[in-house]
Design a protein around this motif. Structure first.
Motif, PDB file in Angstrom:
ATOM      1  N   GLU A  69       0.843  -1.073  -0.093  1.00  0.00           N
ATOM      2  CA  GLU A  69       0.039   0.009  -0.123  1.00  0.00           C
ATOM      3  C   GLU A  69       0.869   1.308   0.090  1.00  0.00           C
ATOM      4  O   GLU A  69       0.425   2.424  -0.410  1.00  0.00           O
ATOM      5  N   GLY A  94      -4.513  -1.062   2.501  1.00  0.00           N
ATOM      6  CA  GLY A  94      -5.253  -0.141   3.426  1.00  0.00           C
ATOM      7  C   GLY A  94      -6.692  -0.060   3.258  1.00  0.00           C
ATOM      8  O   GLY A  94      -7.574  -0.378   2.127  1.00  0.00           O
ATOM      9  N   SER A  95      -7.205   0.242   4.250  1.00  0.00           N
ATOM     10  CA  SER A  95      -8.717   0.257   4.494  1.00  0.00           C
ATOM     11  C   SER A  95      -9.438   1.392   4.266  1.00  0.00           C
ATOM     12  O   SER A  95     -10.680   1.667   4.217  1.00  0.00           O
ATOM     13  N   GLY A  96      -8.635   2.476   4.422  1.00  0.00           N
ATOM     14  CA  GLY A  96      -9.099   3.785   4.107  1.00  0.00           C
ATOM     15  C   GLY A  96      -8.988   4.699   5.357  1.00  0.00           C
ATOM     16  O   GLY A  96      -9.357   6.018   5.161  1.00  0.00           O
ATOM     17  N   GLN A  97      -8.738   4.202   6.602  1.00  0.00           N
ATOM     18  CA  GLN A  97      -8.623   5.165   7.622  1.00  0.00           C
ATOM     19  C   GLN A  97      -7.534   5.589   7.775  1.00  0.00           C
ATOM     20  O   GLN A  97      -7.202   7.100   8.264  1.00  0.00           O
ATOM     21  N   GLY A 100      -5.033   4.071   2.034  1.00  0.00           N
ATOM     22  CA  GLY A 100      -5.752   3.438   0.562  1.00  0.00           C
ATOM     23  C   GLY A 100      -7.054   4.180   0.907  1.00  0.00           C
ATOM     24  O   GLY A 100      -7.337   5.514   1.034  1.00  0.00           O
ATOM     25  N   PRO A 101      -8.202   3.597   0.599  1.00  0.00           N
ATOM     26  CA  PRO A 101      -8.371   2.193   0.372  1.00  0.00           C
ATOM     27  C   PRO A 101      -7.842   1.684  -0.809  1.00  0.00           C
ATOM     28  O   PRO A 101      -7.831   2.149  -1.749  1.00  0.00           O
ATOM     29  N   THR A 102      -7.102   0.289  -0.450  1.00  0.00           N
ATOM     30  CA  THR A 102      -6.619  -0.525  -1.741  1.00  0.00           C
ATOM     31  C   THR A 102      -7.833  -1.084  -2.618  1.00  0.00           C
ATOM     32  O   THR A 102      -8.651  -1.503  -2.037  1.00  0.00           O
ATOM     33  N   VAL A 125      -4.984  -5.948   6.383  1.00  0.00           N
ATOM     34  CA  VAL A 125      -5.372  -4.485   6.599  1.00  0.00           C
ATOM     35  C   VAL A 125      -4.713  -4.014   7.679  1.00  0.00           C
ATOM     36  O   VAL A 125      -4.548  -4.395   8.832  1.00  0.00           O
ATOM     37  N   ASP A 127      -4.378  -0.726   8.638  1.00  0.00           N
ATOM     38  CA  ASP A 127      -4.911   0.571   9.403  1.00  0.00           C
ATOM     39  C   ASP A 127      -5.329   0.370  10.807  1.00  0.00           C
ATOM     40  O   ASP A 127      -5.596   1.201  11.487  1.00  0.00           O
ATOM     41  N   GLN A 144     -14.431  -1.737  11.274  1.00  0.00           N
ATOM     42  CA  GLN A 144     -14.341  -1.114  10.045  1.00  0.00           C
ATOM     43  C   GLN A 144     -13.166  -2.013   9.142  1.00  0.00           C
ATOM     44  O   GLN A 144     -13.574  -2.050   7.857  1.00  0.00           O
ATOM     45  N   TYR A 148     -14.127  -3.092   5.096  1.00  0.00           N
ATOM     46  CA  TYR A 148     -13.288  -3.138   3.832  1.00  0.00           C
ATOM     47  C   TYR A 148     -13.276  -4.650   3.336  1.00  0.00           C
ATOM     48  O   TYR A 148     -13.284  -4.577   1.969  1.00  0.00           O
TER      49      TYR A 148
END
Length: 455
Positions: A69, A94-97, A100-102, A125, A127, A144, A148
């Motif tokens: 990531e 990555g989950s976006g927190q 990412g998110p990937t 993940v 994160d 979370q 994802y």
């Protein structure tokens, strides 16, 4: 990736069946009751304390981590680690927190890359690292992380034989450690309810190191395992400074062995004793070292700047140590003789020298030459009949020697080298070509004629 009608139907049927089972089990006994033998038969599954592949063979992880990531352009890393003998690559998503998110499409490409290179993909993940600690205010919760995984479920559908899901990296810090168990239990159950049949990995609390022995002692791990209706969860401890003394490693392995639950060392670094690799080998415990490259300041990098020709001492230990990847790793049997049913891996390298025809033939392929040394892969072809056991011999024309090797029994007498299979890589099907082992040679690089004799 668009969801097909068939995929929706499959997941729907699984969810209905799982929901029916869950309701019945809870009503009857207040817990889930599937036996290990009922876990996903088409993918990895847990039997006792062992991780077993889709062919029913025990699989012991030996690998490293690709920080995907943060370095999405380093797309040669999985291939490079595979060339050095890794049977597993843990991939940072990555989950976006925090990262990412990937995207799902990227995850599909990662899985395809792992399969083409015959390594098991452990997707994680990142994160969640340090959740609940004030020092990690942006860390994702396990809930979370599950959101994802569900969002990219289509990319993972049908890959249970090749992909293992590490729910969240170091998903709990040092604060309120008691919260780790219910959060992990809920994450496992949500994934199963969503239709995930993959082997799941549950990282320990305390930033993965479990220095409070929350996962090691007591019944928390057993309760989490029992809460998985597929009984297909593996536990992971990360060994860094907490395990700087050999006895701390032995004590942890002893305690988990007494539980009879599956354990891996999901991360460890160069500041730890070689007891980790030695004891893991003796006990059949899998491990994944941290990490291939890209760490801040180079700490814990196995190679410099993602270049396998610039291997650090930590990389030498991981890949070429007495109990390292080269000496102990065996490919998952699901990959068979062919790297991939639709893909033939051809290294960008010097053209191999063709050996004489016979019951088998073999060539040395120069994969990488950095002047002071070079990496060679050895490739066998079964010419007229299947090979089940092989012996190879070649003679250097000059001063070249083999300085290290992996996945072969290798001896040198003067300038003559003799190599034999190590069991798991003994077979080559009729008419097929297979990369069977690799080595590091001293300069100059050369690919002499190889004589191949089948057993």
């Amino acid at each position: 990736m668009a969801t097909t009608t068939l995929a929706r139907q499959r997941r729907s049927l699984r969810r209905i069946a799982l929901a029916a089972f869950t309701a019945a089990a809870l009503a009857a006994a207040g817990l889930f009751a599937l036996t290990p033998a009922q876990a996903q038969p088409n993918g990895f599954h847990v039997v006792g304390s062992d991780l077993v592949d889709a062919n029913g063979n025990v699989f012991i992880m030996r690998g490293s981590t690709h920080p995907y990531e943060w370095y999405r352009d380093r797309d040669q890393s999985i291939s490079d680690m595979s060339d050095l003998g890794a049977n597993t690559v843990r991939v940072v998503l990555g989950s976006g927190q925090q990262w990412g998110p990937t995207p799902a499409a990227n995850v599909e490409a990662i899985i395809a890359d792992c399969k083409a290179n015959r390594v098991v993909c452990v997707l994680e993940v990142h994160d969640t690292t340090g959740y609940a600690d004030t020092s990690a205010p942006n860390a994702a919760s396990l809930d979370q992380a599950v959101d994802y995984w569900i969002s990219i479920q289509d990319a993972l559908e049908g890959e249970e034989a090749y992909v293992i899901v590490n729910i969240g990296n170091e998903p709990w810090g040092n604060a309120n450690v008691a919260g780790w168990e219910p959060a992990m239990t809920a994450a496992v159950q949500r994934l199963r309810s969503a239709g995930f049949e993959h082997t799941l990995i549950a990282d320990a609390p305390n930033w993965g190191q479990d220095w409070t022995n929350t996962m090691r002692d007591g019944q928390a791990a057993q309760r989490i395992f029992d809460a998985d209706p597929l009984k297909n969860t593996v536990f992971s401890v990360h060994m860094y400074s907490v395990y700087a003394q050999p006895q701390t490693v032995i004590d942890y392995f002893d305690a988990f062995e007494a539980k009879g639950l599956p354990l891996i060392v999901g991360e460890f670094g160069e500041d730890t004793p070689t007891t980790i690799e030695a004891e893991a080998q003796a006990r059949g415990i899998g491990w994944i070292a941290w990490s291939w490259s890209g760490n801040s300041g180079g700490s814990h990098d196995q190679v410099i700047n993602f270049d396998p020709a610039q291997m650090r001492p930590w990389g030498e230990r991981v890949f070429h140590g007495a109990n390292g990847i080269g000496a102990t790793a065996e490919r998952a049997s699901v990959f068979g003789d062919d790297p991939d049913p639709t893909t033939t891996e051809v290294p960008t390298s010097t053209e191999p020298t063709t050996a004489p025809a016979g019951d088998c033939s073999a060539v040395i392929v120069i994969v990488n030459d950095w002047g002071s040394g070079w990496q060679g892969n050895v490739r066998i072809t079964a010419d007229a009949a299947a090979v089940d056991g092989w012996t190879l011999r070649w003679t250097w024309s000059g001063a070249t020697t083999v300085t290290s090797s992996w996945n072969a029994g290798l001896t040198q007498s003067g300038s003559t080298v003799t190599a034999t299979d190590v069991g798991w890589n003994a077979t080559v099907a009729t008419g097929q070509t297979r990369d069977v082992f690799g080595f590091i040679g001293s300069s100059p690089a050369e690919a002499p004629e190889v004589t191949c004799s089948a057993a």
